[in-house]
Enzyme design. Sequence first.
Site, PDB file in Angstrom:
ATOM      1  CG  LEU A  52       4.749   5.601 -10.413  1.00 10.57           C
ATOM      2  CD1 LEU A  52       3.720   5.567 -11.545  1.00 10.57           C
ATOM      3  CD2 LEU A  52       4.557   6.875  -9.580  1.00 10.57           C
ATOM      4  CB  SER A 118       3.741   1.198  -4.474  1.00 12.28           C
ATOM      5  OG  SER A 118       3.757   2.611  -4.467  1.00 12.28           O
ATOM      6  CD  GLN A 119       0.425   3.490 -10.383  1.00 11.29           C
ATOM      7  OE1 GLN A 119       0.561   4.710 -10.347  1.00 11.29           O
ATOM      8  NE2 GLN A 119       0.783   2.777 -11.446  1.00 11.29           N
ATOM      9  CG  ASP A 235       6.304   4.503   2.394  1.00 11.23           C
ATOM     10  OD1 ASP A 235       6.251   3.311   2.058  1.00 11.23           O
ATOM     11  OD2 ASP A 235       6.197   5.441   1.572  1.00 11.23           O
ATOM     12  CG  HIS A 290       7.584   3.677  -1.250  1.00 12.22           C
ATOM     13  ND1 HIS A 290       6.359   3.297  -0.726  1.00 12.22           N
ATOM     14  CD2 HIS A 290       7.449   3.601  -2.607  1.00 12.22           C
ATOM     15  CE1 HIS A 290       5.530   3.015  -1.711  1.00 12.22           C
ATOM     16  NE2 HIS A 290       6.160   3.188  -2.860  1.00 12.22           N
TER      17      HIS A 290
END
Length: 309
Positions: A52, A118-119, A235, A290
């Site tokens: 993202l 991630s996404q 994270d 993250h």
Amino acid sequence: MKSCGSMLGLGGLRLPPAGILLLLPFLPPLLLPAAPAPHRASYKPVIVVHGLFDSSYSFRHLLEYINETHPGTVVTVLDLFDGRESLRPLWEQVQGFGEAVAPIMAKAPEGVHLICYSQGGLVCRALLSVMDEHNVDSFISLSSPQMGQYGDTDYLKWLFPTSMRSNLYRICYSPWGQEFSICNYWHDPHHDDLYLNASSFLALINGERDHPNATAWRKNFLRVGRLVLIGGPDDGVITPWQSSFFGFYDANETVLEMEEQAVYLRDSFGLKTLLARGAIVRCPMAGISHTAWHSNRTLYETCIEPWLS
């Protein structure tokens, strides 16, 4: 039977073995055996899918690490749905990324590796489900909310400034909300029925809701050679962080690990089968935020590099 002299083109001249050795320096070079070419390892191509609000530039350190440890590897960091475009519905992104990875796979008969952040890890899992002939050897899921997201993060506050996680379901579980990528994997453990009925993405790829492609998608997903799950308690974005390992909250917000999840127990999309054949690798690591997963050298050497064959 021809003499050695005849085979070497010396007519009827008969030479003892020592004579042949003396003449070798004067023979045409083509008659001499070529020195064997030095062996060079050949690595499978690597495809990287961002998360993202990211872009391909975010992965410059990862690209550098791969080039150092596996020289000659063809690495493609897909430059699609960058920045705010990453908020587009995930099925739209799956289609776009699928069109980009298909020709790369077609040119790699030995297979490819996916590193999905991630996404992007959810995009890649959907790709593995819908692509009938994918040839992914290692699917490396890098801090990805594989069982969904339920947390107040900066991303969420920017996108929905008047909402909190406790009431975001009102937006995300509406047709309008499902037009945003983050709502496609919003998983509110206090409104499970709404999630199952409204989720147009996560509930489908998890096999939590019946659909006509469920059997085919499960078969496709199980073509993967190895599933590498990476994440950690520091994270700061993925909530709960165990979602990176297919753990998630129950209705009391107690985290249940992967083996306690209904999708695992029912083997709805193949997790249980993958674990039984030893094809799931879990690599938790503390102390990494993250946005640092793809630039941390120790993480790369420990959790990613070993699987880039």
